[in-house]
Design a protein around this motif. Sequence first.
Motif, PDB file in Angstrom:
ATOM      1  N   GLU A   1       7.635 -86.563 -62.914  1.00 31.30           N
ATOM      2  CA  GLU A   1       6.497 -85.648 -62.888  1.00 31.30           C
ATOM      3  C   GLU A   1       5.276 -86.304 -62.252  1.00 31.30           C
ATOM      4  OE1 GLU A   1       4.772 -82.588 -66.084  1.00 31.30           O
ATOM      5  OE2 GLU A   1       4.628 -84.685 -66.706  1.00 31.30           O
TER       6      GLU A   1
ATOM      7  N   ARG B   1       1.157 -85.161 -61.020  1.00 37.56           N
ATOM      8  CA  ARG B   1       0.113 -84.142 -61.088  1.00 37.56           C
ATOM      9  C   ARG B   1      -1.168 -84.729 -60.509  1.00 37.56           C
ATOM     10  NH1 ARG B   1      -0.876 -79.685 -64.940  1.00 37.56           N
ATOM     11  NH2 ARG B   1       1.128 -80.234 -65.865  1.00 37.56           N
TER      12      ARG B   1
ATOM     13  N   PHE C   1       2.423 -84.461 -47.305  1.00 40.19           N
ATOM     14  CA  PHE C   1       3.877 -84.605 -47.384  1.00 40.19           C
ATOM     15  C   PHE C   1       4.496 -84.775 -46.004  1.00 40.19           C
ATOM     16  CE2 PHE C   1       3.321 -83.835 -51.738  1.00 40.19           C
ATOM     17  CZ  PHE C   1       4.482 -84.249 -52.374  1.00 40.19           C
TER      18      PHE C   1
ATOM     19  N   CYS D   1      12.868 -79.739 -52.369  1.00 38.62           N
ATOM     20  CA  CYS D   1      12.022 -80.379 -53.387  1.00 38.62           C
ATOM     21  C   CYS D   1      10.673 -79.665 -53.372  1.00 38.62           C
ATOM     22  CB  CYS D   1      11.805 -81.854 -53.051  1.00 38.62           C
ATOM     23  SG  CYS D   1      13.324 -82.812 -52.945  1.00 38.62           S
ATOM     24  N   ASN D   2      10.356 -78.971 -54.437  1.00 35.75           N
ATOM     25  CA  ASN D   2       9.137 -78.171 -54.450  1.00 35.75           C
ATOM     26  C   ASN D   2       7.918 -78.952 -54.903  1.00 35.75           C
ATOM     27  OD1 ASN D   2      10.339 -75.801 -53.557  1.00 35.75           O
ATOM     28  ND2 ASN D   2      10.957 -75.230 -55.607  1.00 35.75           N
ATOM     29  N   VAL D   3       6.819 -78.630 -54.249  1.00 40.94           N
ATOM     30  CA  VAL D   3       5.493 -79.092 -54.631  1.00 40.94           C
ATOM     31  C   VAL D   3       4.684 -77.813 -54.808  1.00 40.94           C
ATOM     32  CG1 VAL D   3       3.478 -80.443 -53.967  1.00 40.94           C
ATOM     33  CG2 VAL D   3       5.753 -81.111 -53.157  1.00 40.94           C
TER      34      VAL D   3
ATOM     35  N   TYR E   1       1.431 -80.194 -58.299  1.00 44.00           N
ATOM     36  CA  TYR E   1       2.435 -80.579 -59.284  1.00 44.00           C
ATOM     37  C   TYR E   1       3.799 -80.716 -58.613  1.00 44.00           C
ATOM     38  CZ  TYR E   1       5.127 -80.479 -63.633  1.00 44.00           C
ATOM     39  OH  TYR E   1       5.956 -80.794 -64.680  1.00 44.00           O
ATOM     40  N   HIS E   2       4.547 -81.728 -59.073  1.00 47.74           N
ATOM     41  CA  HIS E   2       5.883 -81.995 -58.523  1.00 47.74           C
ATOM     42  C   HIS E   2       6.744 -82.658 -59.598  1.00 47.74           C
ATOM     43  CE1 HIS E   2       9.024 -83.530 -55.850  1.00 47.74           C
ATOM     44  NE2 HIS E   2       8.837 -84.706 -56.392  1.00 47.74           N
TER      45      HIS E   2
ATOM     46  N   SER F   1      10.814 -84.536 -59.792  1.00 44.81           N
ATOM     47  CA  SER F   1      11.881 -85.069 -58.948  1.00 44.81           C
ATOM     48  C   SER F   1      13.192 -84.346 -59.217  1.00 44.81           C
ATOM     49  CB  SER F   1      12.060 -86.564 -59.231  1.00 44.81           C
ATOM     50  OG  SER F   1      13.260 -87.028 -58.642  1.00 44.81           O
TER      51      SER F   1
ATOM     52  N   VAL G   1       7.644 -89.791 -52.161  1.00 45.09           N
ATOM     53  CA  VAL G   1       6.700 -88.960 -52.919  1.00 45.09           C
ATOM     54  C   VAL G   1       5.439 -89.760 -53.241  1.00 45.09           C
ATOM     55  CG1 VAL G   1       6.319 -87.743 -55.112  1.00 45.09           C
ATOM     56  CG2 VAL G   1       8.445 -87.381 -53.830  1.00 45.09           C
TER      57      VAL G   1
ATOM     58  N   TRP H   1       1.764 -88.720 -52.282  1.00 38.54           N
ATOM     59  CA  TRP H   1       0.723 -88.617 -53.304  1.00 38.54           C
ATOM     60  C   TRP H   1      -0.480 -89.456 -52.908  1.00 38.54           C
ATOM     61  CZ3 TRP H   1       2.678 -84.716 -55.660  1.00 38.54           C
ATOM     62  CH2 TRP H   1       2.014 -84.156 -56.736  1.00 38.54           C
TER      63      TRP H   1
END
Length: 150
Positions: A17, A19, A37, A94-96, A109-110, A112, A140, A144
């Motif tokens: 996780e 954030r 990204f 892979c959603n963000v 928010y993401h 894995s 990631v 970030w």
Amino acid sequence: MSLPIDPAQLDGADVGEKRATLEMDHEEAVEHVREAFTDAGFGVPEEFSPSELLNEKVEGADHDHYYVLGACNPNMADRALDASDNRIGALFPCNVVIWQEEPGTQTVYHVSIMRIARLVGLAPDDEEWDDIVDETGELVEEAWANLDTA
């Protein structure tokens, strides 16, 4: 139905996780996250606004800005498909997500999918998968870090 794992025993690190809070307008935040990204080696083959869809299709819905970027690093996706006998694809991309807390404040928010896939048995618990988790995690982390510098 009982779950095979106890979610209360998991913490954010177990599912990768992440954030962050961005102090900017929603549309600007979406573009900023997309660039962060992309600069880290992800493509964004899929993106959409659930809030727009729901506000349009569901009578009385009044959702604030909410946007999903479906990020994918093709090399990692290829390795993950091979290592999971293709099952990880059910969780691609892979959603963000970016949602508006209030005007001018957005949450990014993401989680894995690589970590989650292992937890639910869609991926092996072996050294190859450990490498995939580590390498996607590094990508990631770079993305970030780009949120602050992009």
